[in-house]
Design an enzyme around this catalytic site. Structure first.
Site, mmCIF file in Angstrom:
data_model
loop_
_atom_site.group_PDB
_atom_site.id
_atom_site.type_symbol
_atom_site.label_atom_id
_atom_site.label_comp_id
_atom_site.label_asym_id
_atom_site.label_seq_id
_atom_site.Cartn_x
_atom_site.Cartn_y
_atom_site.Cartn_z
ATOM 1 N N SER A 136 0.844 -1.207 0.000
ATOM 2 C CA SER A 136 0.000 0.000 0.000
ATOM 3 C C SER A 136 0.872 1.246 0.000
ATOM 4 O O SER A 136 0.530 2.267 -0.600
ATOM 5 C CB SER A 136 -0.887 0.018 1.257
ATOM 6 O OG SER A 136 -1.799 -1.057 1.228
ATOM 7 N N THR A 195 6.606 8.676 -2.563
ATOM 8 C CA THR A 195 6.226 8.488 -3.973
ATOM 9 C C THR A 195 6.788 9.586 -4.871
ATOM 10 O O THR A 195 7.006 9.361 -6.065
ATOM 11 C CB THR A 195 4.692 8.480 -4.126
ATOM 12 O OG1 THR A 195 4.158 9.636 -3.474
ATOM 13 C CG2 THR A 195 4.077 7.235 -3.523
ATOM 14 N N GLU A 214 -4.708 -3.451 -6.463
ATOM 15 C CA GLU A 214 -5.036 -2.120 -6.997
ATOM 16 C C GLU A 214 -5.508 -1.183 -5.885
ATOM 17 O O GLU A 214 -6.379 -0.341 -6.088
ATOM 18 C CB GLU A 214 -6.095 -2.259 -8.094
ATOM 19 C CG GLU A 214 -5.833 -1.504 -9.349
ATOM 20 C CD GLU A 214 -4.394 -1.460 -9.782
ATOM 21 O OE1 GLU A 214 -3.771 -0.450 -9.413
ATOM 22 O OE2 GLU A 214 -3.885 -2.352 -10.476
ATOM 23 N N ARG A 271 -8.756 12.623 -0.245
ATOM 24 C CA ARG A 271 -8.400 13.221 -1.539
ATOM 25 C C ARG A 271 -9.630 13.676 -2.315
ATOM 26 O O ARG A 271 -9.673 14.784 -2.845
ATOM 27 C CB ARG A 271 -7.609 12.183 -2.348
ATOM 28 C CG ARG A 271 -6.907 12.755 -3.528
ATOM 29 C CD ARG A 271 -6.057 11.706 -4.223
ATOM 30 N NE ARG A 271 -5.370 12.359 -5.298
ATOM 31 C CZ ARG A 271 -4.176 12.927 -5.189
ATOM 32 N NH1 ARG A 271 -3.514 12.863 -4.064
ATOM 33 N NH2 ARG A 271 -3.626 13.548 -6.219
HETATM 34 C C1 ST9 Z 1 -1.823 -4.173 -8.757
HETATM 35 C C2 ST9 Z 1 -2.117 -4.950 -10.004
HETATM 36 O O1 ST9 Z 1 -2.377 -4.334 -7.714
HETATM 37 C C3 ST9 Z 1 -3.551 -5.382 -10.117
HETATM 38 C C4 ST9 Z 1 -3.894 -5.995 -11.420
HETATM 39 C C5 ST9 Z 1 -4.400 -5.054 -12.408
HETATM 40 C C6 ST9 Z 1 -4.570 -5.582 -13.762
HETATM 41 C C7 ST9 Z 1 -3.550 -5.060 -14.717
HETATM 42 C C8 ST9 Z 1 -4.127 -4.333 -15.843
HETATM 43 C C9 ST9 Z 1 -3.986 -2.880 -15.765
HETATM 44 C C10 ST9 Z 1 -4.515 -2.187 -16.942
HETATM 45 C C11 ST9 Z 1 -4.272 -0.775 -16.964
HETATM 46 C C12 ST9 Z 1 -4.008 -0.262 -18.305
HETATM 47 C C13 ST9 Z 1 -3.732 1.196 -18.354
HETATM 48 C C14 ST9 Z 1 -4.657 1.962 -19.216
HETATM 49 C C15 ST9 Z 1 -4.824 3.319 -19.253
HETATM 50 C C16 ST9 Z 1 -5.431 3.882 -20.481
HETATM 51 C C17 ST9 Z 1 -5.971 5.194 -20.407
HETATM 52 C C18 ST9 Z 1 -5.363 6.286 -21.188
HETATM 53 N N1 ST9 Z 1 -5.687 9.527 -8.214
HETATM 54 O O2 ST9 Z 1 -1.681 11.074 -1.413
HETATM 55 P P1 ST9 Z 1 -0.245 10.992 -1.764
HETATM 56 C C19 ST9 Z 1 -0.792 10.470 -6.952
HETATM 57 S S1 ST9 Z 1 -0.610 -2.994 -8.899
HETATM 58 C C20 ST9 Z 1 -4.708 10.086 -8.943
HETATM 59 O O3 ST9 Z 1 0.712 11.919 -1.087
HETATM 60 P P2 ST9 Z 1 1.417 8.821 -0.855
HETATM 61 C C21 ST9 Z 1 -0.717 11.960 -7.152
HETATM 62 O O4 ST9 Z 1 0.180 12.220 -8.198
HETATM 63 C C22 ST9 Z 1 -0.405 -2.253 -7.293
HETATM 64 N N2 ST9 Z 1 -3.466 10.318 -8.455
HETATM 65 O O5 ST9 Z 1 0.176 9.493 -1.610
HETATM 66 C C23 ST9 Z 1 -0.176 12.426 -5.822
HETATM 67 O O6 ST9 Z 1 0.458 13.673 -5.898
HETATM 68 P P3 ST9 Z 1 -0.383 14.999 -5.581
HETATM 69 C C24 ST9 Z 1 -1.440 -1.275 -6.988
HETATM 70 C C25 ST9 Z 1 -3.212 9.966 -7.191
HETATM 71 O O7 ST9 Z 1 1.200 8.876 0.607
HETATM 72 C C26 ST9 Z 1 0.808 11.347 -5.487
HETATM 73 O O8 ST9 Z 1 0.207 10.136 -5.982
HETATM 74 N N3 ST9 Z 1 -1.019 -0.486 -5.873
HETATM 75 C C27 ST9 Z 1 -4.196 9.391 -6.372
HETATM 76 O O9 ST9 Z 1 2.674 9.308 -1.409
HETATM 77 C C28 ST9 Z 1 1.085 11.218 -4.011
HETATM 78 O O10 ST9 Z 1 -0.139 11.184 -3.339
HETATM 79 C C29 ST9 Z 1 -1.769 0.515 -5.427
HETATM 80 O O11 ST9 Z 1 -2.840 0.788 -5.931
HETATM 81 C C30 ST9 Z 1 -5.475 9.153 -6.939
HETATM 82 N N4 ST9 Z 1 -6.451 8.567 -6.282
HETATM 83 O O12 ST9 Z 1 1.217 7.326 -1.370
HETATM 84 C C31 ST9 Z 1 -1.194 1.310 -4.296
HETATM 85 N N5 ST9 Z 1 -3.658 9.133 -5.169
HETATM 86 O O13 ST9 Z 1 -0.951 14.807 -4.204
HETATM 87 C C32 ST9 Z 1 -2.173 1.557 -3.207
HETATM 88 C C33 ST9 Z 1 -2.387 9.540 -5.219
HETATM 89 O O14 ST9 Z 1 0.596 16.089 -5.668
HETATM 90 N N6 ST9 Z 1 -1.723 2.634 -2.364
HETATM 91 N N7 ST9 Z 1 -2.096 10.034 -6.443
HETATM 92 O O15 ST9 Z 1 -1.465 15.073 -6.618
HETATM 93 C C34 ST9 Z 1 -2.132 3.931 -2.550
HETATM 94 O O16 ST9 Z 1 -2.919 4.225 -3.438
HETATM 95 C C35 ST9 Z 1 -1.604 4.928 -1.563
HETATM 96 O O17 ST9 Z 1 -2.643 5.738 -1.116
HETATM 97 C C36 ST9 Z 1 -0.494 5.840 -2.179
HETATM 98 C C37 ST9 Z 1 0.067 6.624 -1.004
HETATM 99 C C38 ST9 Z 1 0.584 4.969 -2.777
HETATM 100 C C39 ST9 Z 1 -1.039 6.760 -3.246
#
Ligand code: ST9
Length: 629
Positions: free
Chosen positions: A171, A227, A456, A469
């Protein structure tokens, strides 16, 4: 016979009768896909999914891919590889691509409807087949070199992966330690170990392109914690000629060093990938290219994650829907026990279990949630349609982006939780002991769907994302808009004349649910403010109260929106029921009204209890010594 039971009728009802997609099809960006074409695409994919793609669903589970730890290769289940090829050959993945990449752009609402059919039939197929989507990301964020790579990815049908997670960075992606060092030729060498990489190794495409988050060393900005210190690198499995895309025959130093043994989706390889270890493979360096030559990795990766979160939510509801329809089929034919009114008479006729009240309760619970969650996915996608249309004309649609952002954690977090729980507690239960057997697809559905609450971003992460957020940081912009939409539905009672006010009570329940949900949001905001150490009575520990309630808010807001969407559907259905209908349509619309009424009466009242729990949150749980658990 196919395990997969699709619900094309309901998909089309959402697209064309509820959300009026005819209005955007066949014009502007979507001029090549009019409503008639959209319907034929859906019919074609539905047939492909049920008759072909679903065929290897069970085999992939019983005979999963084989990993060779010496060669670091994976041999896929042959039947699954054949299904994969059939999907790639069908070319339907082009609907998600811009024309510049050889795509035939379709609205997101249609794309996710198509996705539901494939994800319901055989979920890992869609996941393996996202190479073109990744190419889109590379193209969108890349320089000329990257754009060329993106085109090769599409022309040569390369697969791709998203590579974030590490053994100690799940996470908390920002805890990742994989490093990247720039080389004289401008490329980068990566070193580190990544874990839980979906589709990380297989033999279904000539190349796999990994999009890898790593920490650049020796550059400006190096050392930024978390990050923000991560960059995104394009790292192919095999080297290739940049001009032609032909493989050069040289292996890159990224190897699958383990493939996990899992509870479900066994045909989906979940890999440990090791980068640049001299002791592995031929000891080659793991060479990659910085995407777009910018150190903006987490923001770039979130473009992938947003799509993947929508994917996971759609996968979950697709499985719930086929789980329900299988349970319904079984219940209609399974004869067991007497009707409850005749139970005392031991010689009374035995009846199908659809006669039993508790089975009816269970079936309607499954139906109403499955149809509500489908509506949630397609409704969310309609906001993405707006974003696409605005981007096409060089503008941006700020409101649509915000509402889509707000809805994504609900689609993913709420959708996966409700689906997994209902599949296990209601769909499987409908089969009695037979549900536990491999003779029916339901036990595999339950095992395959559990992952949706985990990967995810876990449900806890979705809850935090929603509150901190998508509500607080957004200053409730999107939530305010949604609230006003629900309020205007409540106030507007067009059904009263046509249908004798059949939804009056449900509107009242929706109003109460909205009031309770708003109160929960208000409570969390108060708890957050009371944690501000800069205020007079501020106590930093009060943030724990928020943390104790974010998952609760995720689930209640999901219930509220789902109920509203079902009632919108019921209103359309009531309008149709006023006319002359074929029997199948009459039954369909009556089912719509019944589902909306059931959901409002059985789910919405529980939000009041959730409100009371949120309002009474204290710190006792956080004060408890760890030893007392
Ligand atoms: C996995 C694989 O689990 C699963 C299988 C999937 C299947 C694969 C197929 C995928 C297909 C996809 C194809 C792509 C197609 C696209 C086509 C379209 C054109 N929304 O809050 P901060 C960003 S893989 C947007 O301080 P921390 C933002 O830049 C593993 N952005 O967080 C932000 O900066 P700012 C999956 C967001 O405390 C920056 O991050 N793993 C969002 O540093 C820092 O934010 C996970 O999902 C958002 N909602 O980090 C990780 N949130 O603030 C789960 C953040 O300046 N963990 N950003 O804008 C998390 O999500 C955590 O909360 C964390 C925390 C890592 C974000």
């Amino acid at each position: 016979m196919s395990h997969y039971k699709s619900n094309l009728r309901d998909i089309e009802f959402n697209l064309f009768e509820v959300f009026g997609r005819d209005d955007i099809l066949g014009r502007g960006l979507f001029d090549e896909v009019d409503a008639e074409t959209a319907r034929s695409i859906l019919a074609e994919v539905d047939r492909l999914a049920r008759e072909n793609l679903a065929a290897s669903f069970q085999d992939g589970d019983r005979n999963p891919p084989r990993y060779d730890p010496q060669a670091h290769t994976v041999t896929m289940t042959p039947s699954f590889a054949a299904s994969y090829q059939a999907f790639i050959d069908s070319q339907w993945w082009r609907l998600q691509l811009p024309s510049a990449l050889g795509g035939q752009p379709a609205p997101s609402s249609l794309v996710w409807s198509v996705a539901e059919l494939v994800l319901g039939a055989n979920p890992p197929l869609w996941m393996y087949a996202t190479g073109p989507n990744f190419a889109h990301i590379v193209h969108r964020n890349g320089n000329d070199r990257d754009k060329r790579i993106a085109q090769h990815m599409i022309d040569r049908a390369w697969a791709a992966t998203m590579v974030l997670t590490e053994p100690d960075a799940g996470s908390d992606v920002g805890a990742g330690r994989t490093r990247a060092r720039q080389q004289a030729d401008g490329s980068w060498h990566l070193e580190g170990v990544k874990r839980f990489i979906t589709s990380g190794e297989h033999d279904m495409s000539e190349n796999i392109v990994h999009l890898v988050l790593a920490r650049p060393v020796g550059v400006e900005g190096e050392g930024a914690p978390g990050t923000k210190g991560l960059s995104l690198f394009v790292v192919p499995k095999h080297h290739f000629d940049l001009e032609s895309g032909e493989l050069t025959g040289e292996r890159n130093g990224v190897y699958a060093t383990n493939v996990e043994k899992k509870m479900g989706i066994k045909v989906s390889t979940t890999c440990e990938l090791t980068f640049g270890d001299p002791a592995i493979g031929g000891g080659e360096p793991a060479k990659g290219w910085l995407l777009g030559e910018v150190h903006d990795g987490i923001a770039q990766m979130f473009q992938v994650i947003e799509n993947a979160r929508m994917l996971v939510g759609t996968k979950a509801i697709a499985t719930l829907s086929t789980g329900y329809l299988n349970a319904l089929d079984y219940a209609k034919t399974r004869v067991q026990g007497a009707d409850l009114t005749q139970a005392a008479d031991k010689r009374s006729r035995r009846v199908s279990i659809t006669h039993h009240p508790d089975v009816r309760r269970s079936l309607m619970t499954q139906k109403s949630f499955a149809e509500a969650l489908r509506a949630l996915v397609i409704y969310t996608a309609t906001w993405q349609d707006r974003v696409q249309i605005a981007e096409h004309t060089g503008e941006s649609d700020d409101l649509a982006e915000r509402v889509n952002d707000l809805l994504l954690p609900i689609v993913k977090g709420y959708g996966s939780e409700r689906s997994w729980v209902l599949l296990g507690t209601e769909s499987l239960q409908t089969f009695g002991g037979s549900g536990f057997l491999e003779d029916y697809p339901i036990e595999q559905y339950v095992r395959d769907a559990k992952i949706d609450t985990l990967y995810e971003g876990t449900t806890a992460i979705q809850g935090q994302d929603l509150f901190f957020r998508k509500i607080v940081r957004d200053q409730a912009h999107a939530l305010g808009h949604l609230t006003r939409e629900i309020e205007s539905f409540i106030e507007d009672e067009p059904d009263s004349a046509a249908s004798g006010g059949r939804l009056k009570e449900e509107r009242r329940l929706l109003a109460k649910g909205l009031e309770d949900t708003q109160a929960i949001v208000g409570t969390l905001v108060e708890q957050l403010m009371s944690a501000d150490p800069n205020t007079e009575a501020g106590d930093r520990r009060n943030i724990y109260k928020v943390g104790l309630n974010t998952s609760r808010l995720l689930m209640t807001l999901g219930d509220l929106i789902c109920s509203w969407l079902l009632l919108r559907q019921a209103e359309v259905a009531l309008g149709r029921l006023g006319g002359v209908l074929k029997l199948a349509d009459k039954s369909f619309y009556e089912g719509k009204v019944a589902a909306a009424q059931f959901f409002a009466r059985n789910v919405l009242p529980k939000i009041s209890a959730e409100r009371a729990l949120a309002e009474s949150t204290d710190l006792s749980l956080m004060d408890l010594a760890e030893e007392a658990f």
